[in-house]
Design a protein around this motif. Structure first.
Motif, PDB file in Angstrom:
ATOM      1  N   ARG A  19      55.930 -17.056 -18.422  1.00 52.02           N
ATOM      2  CA  ARG A  19      56.537 -16.435 -17.241  1.00 52.02           C
ATOM      3  C   ARG A  19      58.061 -16.441 -17.331  1.00 52.02           C
ATOM      4  O   ARG A  19      58.714 -15.452 -17.019  1.00 52.02           O
ATOM      5  CB  ARG A  19      56.092 -17.150 -15.962  1.00 52.02           C
ATOM      6  N   SER A  20      58.648 -17.557 -17.754  1.00 54.89           N
ATOM      7  CA  SER A  20      60.111 -17.619 -17.803  1.00 54.89           C
ATOM      8  C   SER A  20      60.669 -16.666 -18.862  1.00 54.89           C
ATOM      9  O   SER A  20      61.717 -16.052 -18.661  1.00 54.89           O
ATOM     10  CB  SER A  20      60.606 -19.049 -18.041  1.00 54.89           C
ATOM     11  N   ILE A  21      59.954 -16.490 -19.962  1.00 57.57           N
ATOM     12  CA  ILE A  21      60.391 -15.532 -20.994  1.00 57.57           C
ATOM     13  C   ILE A  21      60.283 -14.108 -20.454  1.00 57.57           C
ATOM     14  O   ILE A  21      61.189 -13.284 -20.644  1.00 57.57           O
ATOM     15  CB  ILE A  21      59.574 -15.717 -22.300  1.00 57.57           C
ATOM     16  N   LEU A  22      59.188 -13.805 -19.765  1.00 59.35           N
ATOM     17  CA  LEU A  22      59.035 -12.473 -19.180  1.00 59.35           C
ATOM     18  C   LEU A  22      60.116 -12.206 -18.125  1.00 59.35           C
ATOM     19  O   LEU A  22      60.661 -11.096 -18.045  1.00 59.35           O
ATOM     20  CB  LEU A  22      57.638 -12.307 -18.582  1.00 59.35           C
ATOM     21  N   LEU A  23      60.455 -13.225 -17.345  1.00 61.30           N
ATOM     22  CA  LEU A  23      61.535 -13.073 -16.359  1.00 61.30           C
ATOM     23  C   LEU A  23      62.879 -12.834 -17.053  1.00 61.30           C
ATOM     24  O   LEU A  23      63.705 -12.054 -16.565  1.00 61.30           O
ATOM     25  CB  LEU A  23      61.600 -14.297 -15.442  1.00 61.30           C
ATOM     26  N   GLN A  24      63.098 -13.475 -18.192  1.00 65.21           N
ATOM     27  CA  GLN A  24      64.329 -13.232 -18.960  1.00 65.21           C
ATOM     28  C   GLN A  24      64.397 -11.779 -19.422  1.00 65.21           C
ATOM     29  O   GLN A  24      65.455 -11.156 -19.361  1.00 65.21           O
ATOM     30  CB  GLN A  24      64.393 -14.150 -20.191  1.00 65.21           C
ATOM     31  N   ILE A  25      63.262 -11.246 -19.869  1.00 64.72           N
ATOM     32  CA  ILE A  25      63.223  -9.851 -20.307  1.00 64.72           C
ATOM     33  C   ILE A  25      63.517  -8.920 -19.133  1.00 64.72           C
ATOM     34  O   ILE A  25      64.296  -7.965 -19.263  1.00 64.72           O
ATOM     35  CB  ILE A  25      61.860  -9.521 -20.962  1.00 64.72           C
ATOM     36  N   ILE A  26      62.938  -9.211 -17.979  1.00 69.18           N
ATOM     37  CA  ILE A  26      63.199  -8.396 -16.790  1.00 69.18           C
ATOM     38  C   ILE A  26      64.678  -8.467 -16.435  1.00 69.18           C
ATOM     39  O   ILE A  26      65.302  -7.443 -16.131  1.00 69.18           O
ATOM     40  CB  ILE A  26      62.314  -8.844 -15.603  1.00 69.18           C
ATOM     41  N   LEU A  27      65.276  -9.651 -16.481  1.00 68.37           N
ATOM     42  CA  LEU A  27      66.699  -9.797 -16.174  1.00 68.37           C
ATOM     43  C   LEU A  27      67.549  -8.957 -17.117  1.00 68.37           C
ATOM     44  O   LEU A  27      68.477  -8.265 -16.680  1.00 68.37           O
ATOM     45  CB  LEU A  27      67.108 -11.270 -16.245  1.00 68.37           C
ATOM     46  N   GLU A  28      67.226  -8.994 -18.411  1.00 69.93           N
ATOM     47  CA  GLU A  28      67.970  -8.178 -19.372  1.00 69.93           C
ATOM     48  C   GLU A  28      67.817  -6.695 -19.083  1.00 69.93           C
ATOM     49  O   GLU A  28      68.778  -5.939 -19.153  1.00 69.93           O
ATOM     50  CB  GLU A  28      67.516  -8.483 -20.806  1.00 69.93           C
ATOM     51  N   GLU A  29      66.601  -6.269 -18.742  1.00 72.10           N
ATOM     52  CA  GLU A  29      66.355  -4.862 -18.428  1.00 72.10           C
ATOM     53  C   GLU A  29      67.101  -4.445 -17.162  1.00 72.10           C
ATOM     54  O   GLU A  29      67.620  -3.332 -17.079  1.00 72.10           O
ATOM     55  CB  GLU A  29      64.854  -4.593 -18.264  1.00 72.10           C
ATOM     56  N   GLU A  30      67.137  -5.339 -16.183  1.00 71.59           N
ATOM     57  CA  GLU A  30      67.807  -5.030 -14.915  1.00 71.59           C
ATOM     58  C   GLU A  30      69.323  -4.925 -15.082  1.00 71.59           C
ATOM     59  O   GLU A  30      69.970  -4.173 -14.371  1.00 71.59           O
ATOM     60  CB  GLU A  30      67.473  -6.092 -13.856  1.00 71.59           C
TER      61      GLU A  30
END
Length: 189
Positions: free
Chosen positions: A60-71
């Motif tokens: 989950r934390s890795i997926l949230l990091q990816i979302i943050l980068e995309e955002e």
């Protein structure tokens, strides 16, 4: 020993995260980046990211990091208002329902997207490439927004009706108990 996905015979791809913040794909025996993990998501690959030392699940934390980068790169999907509203649900009694509600709505949206994509392939074959699809979506955006707005209004109305029914059922359930209002102490102010 390979971990198995629940209900399938496919091995779950394991990615280990080391203290130096590096990600190691055990299937390919190589170090990978967040961009590589994003590609796994786009390919619908089933994977799990674990801490190499503690074996804690970090997916989950890795997926949230990816979302943050995309955002932060390009056109964000979430407005500040939406993010604020999501944050307000943490610690709220409706937190669990909110997560489930968002997940189900995203799943419904994906099913609609897949259906439209399949129908366009049936009509146009593979001629309907990404550029044509982008042009089509630009023209259809107002209609899609209107449909989504109607869907959300219907969903909201159904939820309010459900809440009213639950409240009425709760009231009727407790009418059998002789609750009284406690007496007011006149000496207290």
């Amino acid at each position: 020993m390979a971990n198995q996905q629940a209900g399938t015979g496919k091995a779950l791809r394991m990615i280990k995260k080391y203290p130096n913040r590096r990600l190691y794909d055990t299937q390919t025996s190589t170090y990978i980046t967040l961009a590589d993990v994003k590609q796994l998501v786009l390919e619908n690959a089933e994977f799990q990211v674990i801490d190499a030392k503690s074996n804690d699940d970090l997916t989950r934390s890795i997926l949230l990091q990816i979302i943050l980068e995309e955002e932060t790169a390009g056109a964000p999907m979430f407005t500040a208002t939406m993010l604020s509203q999501i944050i307000r649900f943490y610690g709220h009694a409706m937190q669990g329902i909110m997560g489930s509600y968002l997940e189900q709505n995203i799943q419904a949206f994906m099913e609609i997207q897949n259906k439209v994509s399949e129908q366009s392939k049936g009509l146009y074959g593979n001629q309907f490439g990404p550029e044509a699809w982008a042009q089509f979506m630009n023209v259809q955006t107002p209609m899609i927004k209107s449909m989504m707005s109607n869907y959300i209004d219907q969903s909201k109305n159904l939820f309010v009706q459900m809440q009213d029914q639950m409240q009425n059922q709760t009231k009727s359930m407790f009418t059998a108990f002789p609750f009284t209002v406690p007496p007011v102490d006149k000496d207290r102010k």
